[in-house]
Write a protein that holds these residues in place. Structure first.
Motif, PDB file in Angstrom:
ATOM      1  N   LEU A   1     -26.524   8.896  -3.746  1.00 11.28           N
ATOM      2  CA  LEU A   1     -26.933   8.926  -2.334  1.00 11.28           C
ATOM      3  C   LEU A   1     -27.667  10.221  -1.996  1.00 11.28           C
ATOM      4  CD1 LEU A   1     -23.787   7.332  -0.639  1.00 11.28           C
ATOM      5  CD2 LEU A   1     -26.012   6.278  -1.095  1.00 11.28           C
ATOM      6  N   ALA A   2     -27.239  11.328  -2.588  1.00 15.91           N
ATOM      7  CA  ALA A   2     -27.942  12.596  -2.373  1.00 15.91           C
ATOM      8  C   ALA A   2     -29.342  12.538  -2.960  1.00 15.91           C
ATOM      9  CB  ALA A   2     -27.144  13.745  -2.985  1.00 15.91           C
TER      10      ALA A   2
ATOM     11  N   THR B   1      -9.766  14.976 -12.817  1.00 15.95           N
ATOM     12  CA  THR B   1     -10.382  13.836 -12.148  1.00 15.95           C
ATOM     13  C   THR B   1     -10.068  12.589 -12.940  1.00 15.95           C
ATOM     14  OG1 THR B   1     -12.434  14.151 -13.364  1.00 15.95           O
ATOM     15  CG2 THR B   1     -12.284  15.192 -11.219  1.00 15.95           C
TER      16      THR B   1
ATOM     17  N   LEU C   1     -21.499   8.163  -7.089  1.00 16.25           N
ATOM     18  CA  LEU C   1     -22.065   7.515  -5.908  1.00 16.25           C
ATOM     19  C   LEU C   1     -22.613   8.555  -4.935  1.00 16.25           C
ATOM     20  CD1 LEU C   1     -22.585   4.928  -4.335  1.00 16.25           C
ATOM     21  CD2 LEU C   1     -20.309   5.165  -3.335  1.00 16.25           C
ATOM     22  N   GLY C   2     -21.884   9.655  -4.753  1.00 16.89           N
ATOM     23  CA  GLY C   2     -22.367  10.723  -3.882  1.00 16.89           C
ATOM     24  C   GLY C   2     -23.646  11.352  -4.410  1.00 16.89           C
ATOM     25  N   GLY C   3     -23.725  11.546  -5.717  1.00 15.66           N
ATOM     26  CA  GLY C   3     -24.946  12.086  -6.313  1.00 15.66           C
ATOM     27  C   GLY C   3     -26.118  11.140  -6.162  1.00 15.66           C
TER      28      GLY C   3
ATOM     29  N   LYS D   1     -16.740   8.165  -7.421  1.00 20.15           N
ATOM     30  CA  LYS D   1     -17.114   8.684  -6.102  1.00 20.15           C
ATOM     31  C   LYS D   1     -18.140   9.804  -6.230  1.00 20.15           C
ATOM     32  CE  LYS D   1     -12.721   7.590  -3.903  1.00 20.15           C
ATOM     33  NZ  LYS D   1     -11.504   8.133  -3.313  1.00 20.15           N
ATOM     34  N   LEU D   2     -17.966  10.660  -7.231  1.00 20.55           N
ATOM     35  CA  LEU D   2     -18.943  11.736  -7.454  1.00 20.55           C
ATOM     36  C   LEU D   2     -20.307  11.170  -7.838  1.00 20.55           C
ATOM     37  CD1 LEU D   2     -16.821  14.374  -9.410  1.00 20.55           C
ATOM     38  CD2 LEU D   2     -17.786  14.610  -7.109  1.00 20.55           C
TER      39      LEU D   2
ATOM     40  N   PHE E   1     -22.918  22.687  -8.677  1.00 18.88           N
ATOM     41  CA  PHE E   1     -22.093  21.645  -9.277  1.00 18.88           C
ATOM     42  C   PHE E   1     -21.496  22.097 -10.602  1.00 18.88           C
ATOM     43  CE2 PHE E   1     -24.609  18.517  -6.660  1.00 18.88           C
ATOM     44  CZ  PHE E   1     -23.554  18.236  -5.814  1.00 18.88           C
TER      45      PHE E   1
ATOM     46  N   ASP F   1     -12.325   9.107  -9.105  1.00 14.97           N
ATOM     47  CA  ASP F   1     -12.986  10.297  -8.581  1.00 14.97           C
ATOM     48  C   ASP F   1     -14.379  10.471  -9.176  1.00 14.97           C
ATOM     49  OD1 ASP F   1     -10.821  10.908  -6.989  1.00 14.97           O
ATOM     50  OD2 ASP F   1      -9.935  12.287  -8.461  1.00 14.97           O
TER      51      ASP F   1
END
Length: 73
Positions: free
Chosen positions: A37-38, A23, A33-35, A30-31, A15, A27
């Motif tokens: 969820l990961a 960004t 939220l993705g982190g 979204k990053l 990363f 954006d």
């Protein structure tokens, strides 16, 4: 624990070195939220593996009390 440490290091390195040119606020959301969820996926995977390893090991002794059950006479 060593595998988890190495995986975290390489994931952070990925990363850090990935190029994010421009960004905007959407954006970044979204990053994030993705982190999130990961992180949940990694926590669930870690818990699942830990429970599976616990099932393979024999159970230890039950709780042992140091107090006497009988009253002295």
């Amino acid at each position: 624990m060593t595998i988890i440490t190495a995986a975290t290091f390489f994931l952070g390195l990925f990363f850090f070195t990935s190029e994010v040119t421009a960004t905007d606020f959407d954006d970044l959301g979204k990053l994030m939220l993705g982190g999130f969820l990961a992180a949940i996926a990694v926590a669930l995977l870690f818990t699942f593996i830990k429970l599976k390893l616990r099932e393979k090991r024999p159970q230890g002794a039950e709780f042992i009390s140091i107090t006497a059950d009988q009253k002295p006479k």
